[in-house]
Write an enzyme that holds these catalytic residues in place. Structure first.
Site, PDB file in Angstrom:
ATOM      1  N   LYS A  13       0.837  -1.214   0.000  1.00 25.06           N
ATOM      2  CA  LYS A  13       0.000   0.000   0.000  1.00 25.06           C
ATOM      3  C   LYS A  13       0.874   1.268   0.000  1.00 25.06           C
ATOM      4  O   LYS A  13       0.693   2.143  -0.829  1.00 25.06           O
ATOM      5  CB  LYS A  13      -0.936   0.010   1.220  1.00 25.06           C
ATOM      6  CG  LYS A  13      -1.893  -1.173   1.272  1.00 25.06           C
ATOM      7  CD  LYS A  13      -2.846  -1.090   2.446  1.00 25.06           C
ATOM      8  CE  LYS A  13      -2.185  -1.175   3.794  1.00 25.06           C
ATOM      9  NZ  LYS A  13      -1.498  -2.452   4.090  1.00 25.06           N
ATOM     10  N   ARG A  85     -10.495   0.673   8.098  1.00 28.22           N
ATOM     11  CA  ARG A  85      -9.984  -0.656   8.392  1.00 28.22           C
ATOM     12  C   ARG A  85     -11.017  -1.524   9.108  1.00 28.22           C
ATOM     13  O   ARG A  85     -10.743  -2.657   9.454  1.00 28.22           O
ATOM     14  CB  ARG A  85      -8.769  -0.506   9.303  1.00 28.22           C
ATOM     15  CG  ARG A  85      -7.505  -1.155   8.783  1.00 28.22           C
ATOM     16  CD  ARG A  85      -6.400  -0.754   9.743  1.00 28.22           C
ATOM     17  NE  ARG A  85      -5.209  -1.461   9.500  1.00 28.22           N
ATOM     18  CZ  ARG A  85      -4.128  -0.919   8.924  1.00 28.22           C
ATOM     19  NH1 ARG A  85      -4.152   0.309   8.495  1.00 28.22           N
ATOM     20  NH2 ARG A  85      -3.053  -1.642   8.781  1.00 28.22           N
ATOM     21  N   ARG A 168      -1.119  -9.135  13.007  1.00 27.47           N
ATOM     22  CA  ARG A 168      -1.664  -8.110  12.083  1.00 27.47           C
ATOM     23  C   ARG A 168      -2.426  -8.768  10.937  1.00 27.47           C
ATOM     24  O   ARG A 168      -3.467  -8.270  10.497  1.00 27.47           O
ATOM     25  CB  ARG A 168      -0.511  -7.254  11.531  1.00 27.47           C
ATOM     26  CG  ARG A 168       0.050  -6.297  12.562  1.00 27.47           C
ATOM     27  CD  ARG A 168       1.436  -5.814  12.194  1.00 27.47           C
ATOM     28  NE  ARG A 168       1.476  -5.041  10.974  1.00 27.47           N
ATOM     29  CZ  ARG A 168       2.597  -4.815  10.289  1.00 27.47           C
ATOM     30  NH1 ARG A 168       3.758  -5.299  10.703  1.00 27.47           N
ATOM     31  NH2 ARG A 168       2.563  -4.092   9.184  1.00 27.47           N
TER      32      ARG A 168
END
Ligand code: AP5
Length: 213
Positions: A13, A85, A168
């Site tokens: 990203k 998110r 994560r």
């Protein structure tokens, strides 16, 4: 143009945002970069965020939403990197944009296997000064450990350890992936890109899809 870029940790990203920002004159709004700047400055927000980031968890919605909707309100054309998110964040972003009479033009999803992402992150080195991102094998700095752009020392992020990376990735699959379905159902343009290939080729695919909007 207002874009949202989503994808798991290590999908690229930040890497691709830097190029898209240059090409299209967008503002790069990265929630992760904003948190790291707050942490470096030792602010209360940074200290709170660090606890979650170091554990591979998401910073609570109420903190992120206020921070990012404020950033979005000040920007014209932008690319959002790492926000929203959660579905709740996506809904609150939509509401904030509606008040301004605008909306997101497209959502880009970078797709990559967890194993490839984890390998990239363990070998990533970053510059906290200018946001430069390197890789010990694929994208080496000209001088070991030094940023090509600003000459600052490169670091290995605290959340790029194997244990935190696993956490994560798990957080991404549970809490962030459902956003794709949320945007699909709400009729947003969804540009899905296989992000496993060579960085230049992935960027070309992203640009190709943007040009076709
Ligand atoms: P954030 O900073 O957003 O981290 P992330 O999403 O985990 O993404 P990364 O920065 O790790 O990866 P990237 O996809 O940008 O990959 P990169 O381009 O660097 O967030 C950090 C934390 O902040 C979160 O965990 C959370 O706690 C908190 N947070 C942030 N936003 C939040 C929100 N909205 N809500 C709640 N909490 C939030 O590339 C990785 C490496 O691979 C580099 O070394 C690069 O050179 C290399 N590379 C890239 N592309 C390629 C390629 N195609 N081929 C080979 N190598 C490549």
């Amino acid at each position: 143009m207002r874009l949202v870029l989503i994808g798991p940790p290590g999908a690229g990203k930040g890497t691709h945002c830097k190029k898209l920002v240059e090409k299209y004159g967008l503002k790069h709004l990265s929630s992760g970069d904003i948190f790291r700047a707050e942490i470096a400055s030792g602010t209360e927000l940074g200290n709170t965020a660090k606890e979650y980031i170091d554990a591979g968890e998401l910073v609570p919605d109420h903190i992120v939403i206020d921070m990012m909707t404020a950033a979005v309100e000040k920007a014209g054309d932008y690319i959002l990197d790492g926000f929203p998110r959660t579905v709740n964040q996506a809904q609150k972003l939509g509401e904030a944009l509606e008040v301004k009479g605008c909306q997101i033009d497209a959502v880009i999803e970078l797709m990559i296997d967890d194993a490839v992402a984890a390998n990239r992150l363990t070998q990533r080195r970053v510059c906290l000064q200018c946001g430069g991102t390197y890789h010990l094998v694929n994208l080496k700095p000209k001088v070991d450990g030094i940023c090509d752009v600003c000459g600052s020392k490169l670091i290995h992020r605290d959340d790029d350890t194997e244990e935190v990376i696993l956490s994560r990735l798990e957080t991404y699959h549970k809490q962030t992936e459902p956003i794709v379905e949320y945007y699909r159902k709400s009729g947003k343009k969804l540009l899905q890109v296989d992000a496993a290939g060579e960085a230049g080729k992935v960027l070309d695919m992203i640009i190709d899809k943007i040009e076709n909007i």
